[in-house]
Motif scaffolding. Structure first.
Motif, PDB file in Angstrom:
ATOM      1  N   SER A   3      45.055  37.625  51.973  1.00 11.46           N
ATOM      2  CA  SER A   3      46.369  37.548  52.408  1.00 11.46           C
ATOM      3  C   SER A   3      46.821  36.884  53.437  1.00 11.46           C
ATOM      4  O   SER A   3      47.720  35.853  53.466  1.00 11.46           O
ATOM      5  N   GLY A   4      46.031  36.939  54.452  1.00 11.98           N
ATOM      6  CA  GLY A   4      46.230  36.109  55.769  1.00 11.98           C
ATOM      7  C   GLY A   4      45.952  34.695  55.738  1.00 11.98           C
ATOM      8  O   GLY A   4      46.755  33.845  56.237  1.00 11.98           O
ATOM      9  N   ALA A   5      45.047  34.142  54.821  1.00 14.53           N
ATOM     10  CA  ALA A   5      44.784  32.763  54.629  1.00 14.53           C
ATOM     11  C   ALA A   5      46.234  32.317  53.982  1.00 14.53           C
ATOM     12  O   ALA A   5      46.521  31.253  54.312  1.00 14.53           O
ATOM     13  N   VAL A   6      46.699  33.012  52.934  1.00 14.50           N
ATOM     14  CA  VAL A   6      47.781  32.580  52.313  1.00 14.50           C
ATOM     15  C   VAL A   6      49.122  32.449  53.382  1.00 14.50           C
ATOM     16  O   VAL A   6      49.907  31.357  53.181  1.00 14.50           O
ATOM     17  N   ALA A   7      49.434  33.375  54.207  1.00 11.49           N
ATOM     18  CA  ALA A   7      50.230  33.521  55.251  1.00 11.49           C
ATOM     19  C   ALA A   7      50.264  32.358  56.079  1.00 11.49           C
ATOM     20  O   ALA A   7      51.327  31.810  56.568  1.00 11.49           O
ATOM     21  N   GLY A   8      49.010  31.908  56.369  1.00 12.81           N
ATOM     22  CA  GLY A   8      48.950  30.684  57.495  1.00 12.81           C
ATOM     23  C   GLY A   8      49.475  29.584  56.781  1.00 12.81           C
ATOM     24  O   GLY A   8      49.572  28.730  57.471  1.00 12.81           O
ATOM     25  N   LEU A   9      49.735  29.329  55.473  1.00 11.09           N
ATOM     26  CA  LEU A   9      50.182  28.237  54.992  1.00 11.09           C
ATOM     27  C   LEU A   9      51.741  28.112  54.826  1.00 11.09           C
ATOM     28  O   LEU A   9      52.396  26.835  55.018  1.00 11.09           O
ATOM     29  N   GLY A  66      37.841  36.489  41.753  1.00 10.75           N
ATOM     30  CA  GLY A  66      38.892  36.857  42.915  1.00 10.75           C
ATOM     31  C   GLY A  66      40.187  36.874  42.809  1.00 10.75           C
ATOM     32  O   GLY A  66      40.927  37.123  43.789  1.00 10.75           O
ATOM     33  N   VAL A  67      40.689  36.760  41.544  1.00 11.46           N
ATOM     34  CA  VAL A  67      42.263  36.732  41.273  1.00 11.46           C
ATOM     35  C   VAL A  67      42.561  38.184  41.411  1.00 11.46           C
ATOM     36  O   VAL A  67      43.675  38.469  42.151  1.00 11.46           O
ATOM     37  N   ALA A  68      42.070  39.133  40.947  1.00 13.25           N
ATOM     38  CA  ALA A  68      42.576  40.609  41.062  1.00 13.25           C
ATOM     39  C   ALA A  68      42.575  40.940  42.255  1.00 13.25           C
ATOM     40  O   ALA A  68      43.510  41.749  42.667  1.00 13.25           O
ATOM     41  N   ALA A  69      41.523  40.608  42.900  1.00 11.19           N
ATOM     42  CA  ALA A  69      41.313  41.155  44.383  1.00 11.19           C
ATOM     43  C   ALA A  69      42.323  40.591  45.274  1.00 11.19           C
ATOM     44  O   ALA A  69      43.109  41.335  46.083  1.00 11.19           O
ATOM     45  N   LEU A  70      42.829  39.095  45.024  1.00 14.02           N
ATOM     46  CA  LEU A  70      43.872  38.718  45.913  1.00 14.02           C
ATOM     47  C   LEU A  70      45.165  39.131  45.468  1.00 14.02           C
ATOM     48  O   LEU A  70      45.939  39.478  46.483  1.00 14.02           O
TER      49      LEU A  70
END
Length: 218
Positions: free
Chosen positions: A210-216, A91-95
């Motif tokens: 990216s959206g989940a990260v933005a929500g933080l 999952g790292v490369a995709a994120l």
């Protein structure tokens, strides 16, 4: 939109190098005659900390030159074990690719020395995605102090409230929070219950967006 950043820890987040670190610590312990002390429980206890803190906790206070010699011996053997055998975690490369597409600034904040970081980045197909990196031996205090994350944010020219830290260790989650960062934790090396203080807790970065990260972001 104002600039945003993600600061990744290295070991246990981008790559799983724990077996090589454990092997290097055991090699170090065997050389100095304390192999019976350096078992898996010892390794779990010290995961994510700087070498100076680990060695001092194990051997007691030492002169700076002796402390550095112990750390260099351990890290030299780590690089021998890890070279050519490192791969990104799922999952790292995709994120990383998704964050880049959405304009995030990326950095690394790690307890590992610079030579180890360069070894890992050279092995990754996306190693050049990170605009900055801060290493534990380049700041005054190691995790759980926030110094390495604050330095990474400074290099990105962003305040902590515009950054999310990605961590796998309780000391890293504590460091993120003490520096004013939101934290995404991944339970790749430690049980979920030890990472429960993070704003978002995942089993891995597979499916992370990216959206989940933005929500933080606050």
């Amino acid at each position: 939109m104002p600039p945003r950043g993600v600061i990744f820890d290295l070991d246990g987040v981008i790559v799983d190098s724990s077996m090589f670190h454990f092997g290097a610590w055991q090699h170090w312990a065997r050389k100095i005659g304390i192999i019976e002390e350096v078992d898996e429980a010892w390794f779990r206890e010290h995961h994510g900390k700087r070498n100076d803190a680990i060695i001092t906790a194990t051997l007691g206070p030492l002169p700076a030159t002796e402390l550095e010699a112990h750390a260099m011996r351990k890290e030299r053997h780590f690089r021998e074990l890890a070279r050519g055998r490192l791969a990104p975690l799922p999952g790292v490369a995709a994120l990383v690719a998704a964050l880049q597409r959405d304009g995030w600034l990326l950095a690394i904040g790690t307890s590992t020395p610079r030579e180890n970081l360069e070894l890992v980045l050279d092995a990754l197909p996306f190693g050049d995605a990170f605009a900055a990196a801060a290493c534990g031996d380049e700041v005054p205090h190691g995790k759980p102090a926030p110094d390495v994350f604050l330095r990474a944010a400074e290099l990105l020219e962003l305040p902590p409230e515009r950054c999310v830290v990605v961590e796998d260790a309780p000391s890293g989650v504590a460091a993120a929070h003490s520096g004013g960062f939101a934290c995404l934790a991944v339970a790749t090396t430690r049980p979920r219950e030890l990472l429960s203080e993070a704003e978002l807790l995942l089993d891995s970065l597979e499916g992370a967006t990216s959206g989940a990260v933005a929500g933080l972001l606050r």
